[in-house]
Design an enzyme around this catalytic site. Structure first.
Site, mmCIF file in Angstrom:
data_model
loop_
_atom_site.group_PDB
_atom_site.id
_atom_site.type_symbol
_atom_site.label_atom_id
_atom_site.label_comp_id
_atom_site.label_asym_id
_atom_site.label_seq_id
_atom_site.Cartn_x
_atom_site.Cartn_y
_atom_site.Cartn_z
ATOM 1 N N ARG A 83 0.800 -1.243 0.069
ATOM 2 C CA ARG A 83 0.198 -0.016 -0.020
ATOM 3 C C ARG A 83 0.900 1.319 0.052
ATOM 4 O O ARG A 83 0.453 2.234 -0.554
ATOM 5 C CB ARG A 83 -1.028 0.031 1.332
ATOM 6 C CG ARG A 83 -1.720 1.198 1.456
ATOM 7 C CD ARG A 83 -2.662 1.270 2.444
ATOM 8 N NE ARG A 83 -2.630 0.367 3.698
ATOM 9 C CZ ARG A 83 -1.983 0.541 4.561
ATOM 10 N NH1 ARG A 83 -1.041 1.811 4.594
ATOM 11 N NH2 ARG A 83 -1.704 -0.275 5.592
ATOM 12 N N TYR A 98 -17.347 16.819 -13.973
ATOM 13 C CA TYR A 98 -17.909 15.742 -13.898
ATOM 14 C C TYR A 98 -19.006 15.367 -13.146
ATOM 15 O O TYR A 98 -18.768 15.694 -11.859
ATOM 16 C CB TYR A 98 -16.756 14.781 -14.082
ATOM 17 C CG TYR A 98 -17.328 13.088 -13.831
ATOM 18 C CD1 TYR A 98 -18.422 12.587 -14.647
ATOM 19 C CD2 TYR A 98 -16.923 12.555 -12.937
ATOM 20 C CE1 TYR A 98 -18.604 11.075 -14.632
ATOM 21 C CE2 TYR A 98 -17.510 11.114 -12.407
ATOM 22 C CZ TYR A 98 -18.311 10.437 -13.410
ATOM 23 O OH TYR A 98 -18.619 9.124 -13.230
ATOM 24 N N ASP A 130 -8.647 19.475 -13.334
ATOM 25 C CA ASP A 130 -9.017 18.001 -13.751
ATOM 26 C C ASP A 130 -8.528 18.026 -15.235
ATOM 27 O O ASP A 130 -9.472 18.761 -15.997
ATOM 28 C CB ASP A 130 -10.373 17.672 -13.276
ATOM 29 C CG ASP A 130 -10.702 16.282 -13.931
ATOM 30 O OD1 ASP A 130 -9.906 15.719 -15.082
ATOM 31 O OD2 ASP A 130 -11.698 15.656 -13.419
ATOM 32 N N LYS A 136 -9.572 6.948 -18.417
ATOM 33 C CA LYS A 136 -10.078 7.528 -19.887
ATOM 34 C C LYS A 136 -8.827 7.513 -20.643
ATOM 35 O O LYS A 136 -8.321 6.424 -21.073
ATOM 36 C CB LYS A 136 -10.645 9.233 -19.573
ATOM 37 C CG LYS A 136 -11.647 9.108 -18.338
ATOM 38 C CD LYS A 136 -12.599 8.449 -18.885
ATOM 39 C CE LYS A 136 -13.896 8.640 -18.052
ATOM 40 N NZ LYS A 136 -13.950 7.982 -16.987
HETATM 41 C C1 LIG Z 1 -13.469 14.684 -16.280
HETATM 42 C C2 LIG Z 1 -13.613 13.436 -15.301
HETATM 43 N N1 LIG Z 1 -12.925 13.478 -13.981
HETATM 44 C C3 LIG Z 1 -13.044 12.302 -13.220
HETATM 45 C C4 LIG Z 1 -13.591 11.418 -13.612
HETATM 46 C C5 LIG Z 1 -13.915 10.233 -12.363
HETATM 47 O O1 LIG Z 1 -12.953 9.156 -12.829
HETATM 48 P P1 LIG Z 1 -13.305 7.676 -12.587
HETATM 49 O O2 LIG Z 1 -14.347 7.422 -13.288
HETATM 50 O O3 LIG Z 1 -11.858 7.042 -12.958
HETATM 51 O O4 LIG Z 1 -13.301 7.649 -11.075
HETATM 52 C C6 LIG Z 1 -14.396 11.266 -14.768
HETATM 53 C C7 LIG Z 1 -15.422 10.206 -14.976
HETATM 54 O O5 LIG Z 1 -16.088 9.949 -15.963
HETATM 55 C C8 LIG Z 1 -14.200 12.227 -15.838
HETATM 56 O O6 LIG Z 1 -14.877 12.328 -16.926
#
Ligand SMILES: Cc1ncc(COP(=O)(O)O)c(C=O)c1O
Length: 395
Positions: free
Chosen positions: A58, A110, A182, A207
């Site tokens: 971990r 998101y 992000d 992604k």
């Molecule tokens: C722009 C963005 N940030 C964060 C996330 C969250 O990521 P995760 O699904 O890997 O938890 C997503 C998920 O669709 C996303 O599109």
């Protein structure tokens, strides 16, 4: 698209760094050119009480270390911390805050990120305000004495609004606020927020970074020694860490990231241009098109755009959207982005379903809004598919 259209130049050494950094054969006795997967959760200690690189899975693992070194380098950062998902990364970031602190969030993030902030972070006593960060004056007005963090996406999910990263970072520094962007939609191949003074970059590696739709992972990257100490603690004892096998898969995927992003960009751009001229389409949003309201800012801070295209079907009827989505043959109906295969969705009903109806309307997530994650299939076939589905929607 990059140079001839005035975007930032492409990072020319990116592909080579993705291939080599963290994966050096010399670090293994076997001289393996593909980093082996280290599944061991426990590492033998040479002597009691003498610190060693690895102690317990971990806290650190060679497979994770390979990946983190590469992700940090590609982003132009010193430190990367991988987590079990994008939201795992965001939740870990939120634990840097204390009860009574305030965060300012972009008004378009998101849906799962806002759900996390509204239901978990706020429950822990942190206040959250959402503002349109496209206009700095909104941010200036919303800052409070207890504000600690500005968190935003640029371009936003799903309507691809762009925030001037340099301006926001400069303002945040003047107020002693931490900034986190992000960067999932562009990856470090097309945008490096740290270069503009942003403190922390977050990705859902699920992604584009992994790109093969077979791993769930997130990462936080920074240049700041102080923040890195906090994040190392949060990662190690917070415990939301990815498995060595997933780290191996993402390390492998990084080696084709530049190629994949170029292919996504080429196809996404062609689809956006096609949709712009389509009689059944009301509006197309793609930051690489001169029609995009923040085209000039986009050129200043990115070297291209991914395969995400947002568009509005003419007529604003939910029935048209449903028929369009069910008529697609090559695009899969799915609430994700960034995979090799094209995905399509209605943000109002899938990725942003959690938003209250009035908020959806305010940010432009209407029933006729479609988000495409354009894949790397043959672009003529993708365009043909969209065309037949649009026609079918109005039959
Ligand atoms: C722009 C963005 N940030 C964060 C996330 C969250 O990521 P995760 O699904 O890997 O938890 C997503 C998920 O669709 C996303 O599109």
């Amino acid at each position: 698209m990059s140079n001839e259209n005035g975007f930032l130049p492409i990072d020319k050494t990116y592909g080579t760094r993705a291939m080599n950094v963290g994966s050096e054969a010399e670090q293994w006795n076997s001289l393996a050119i593909v980093p082996p997967i280290t599944l061991s959760a426990v590492f033998k200690q040479k002597a009691s009480g003498e610190p060693q690189e690895f102690l317990y899975g971990r806290l650190g693992n060679p497979s994770r270390q390979c990946l983190e070194r590469c992700l940090a380098d590609l982003e132009g950062g010193k430190y990367a911390f991988c987590f079990a998902s994008g939201l795992g990364a965001l939740n870990s970031l939120m634990t840097m805050l204390r009860s009574g602190d305030h965060i300012l969030c972009g008004d378009l993030i998101y849906g799962g990120s806002s759900e996390l902030i509204n239901n978990i972070t706020v429950r822990a006593g942190v206040e959250a305000t959402y503002v349109d960060t496209e206009d700095l004056t909104n941010v200036e007005k919303a800052v409070r004495p207890n504000t600690k963090l500005i968190f935003l996406e640029s371009p936003t999910n799903p309507t691809l609004k762009v925030t001037d990263l340099e301006k926001i970072a400069k303002f945040a520094k003047s107020k002693n606020l931490i900034t986190c962007v992000d960067n999932t939609f562009l990856t470090s191949y097309f945008q490096k927020p740290l270069n503009f003074g942003i403190d922390i970059v977050m990705h859902s590696c699920t992604k584009y970074i992994n790109g093969h739709s077979d791993v769930t992972m997130g990462v936080l990257i920074t240049n700041c020694d102080k923040i890195s100490k906090d994040l190392a603690l949060i990662q190690g004892v917070g415990g939301s860490v990815p498995s060595p096998f997933d780290c191996f898969l993402v390390t492998r995927s990084l080696k084709t990231l530049a190629l994949r992003m170029e292919a996504h960009q080429k196809n996404g751009f062609a689809v956006a241009k096609f949709l712009e001229k389509h009689p059944l389409v009301e509006k197309v949003i793609h930051p690489g098109l001169p029609s995009h309201p923040q085209f000039e800012i986009t050129k200043k801070q990115t070297s291209g755009h991914s395969g995400i295209v947002c568009f509005y079907i003419k007529g604003a009827k939910e029935a048209h959207t449903k028929k369009f989505l069910s008529s697609l043959k090559m695009f899969v109906l799915g609430g994700s982005i960034g995979g090799l295969k094209g995905l399509a969705e209605s943000p109002a009903h899938i990725s942003h379903r959690q938003l209250p109806a009035e908020e959806k309307l305010r940010v432009g997530i209407t029933d006729n809004c479609i988000r495409l994650s354009v894949g790397i299939e043959l672009v003529d076939e993708l365009i043909e598919d969209i065309d037949q589905a649009l026609k079918a929607a109005f039959e």
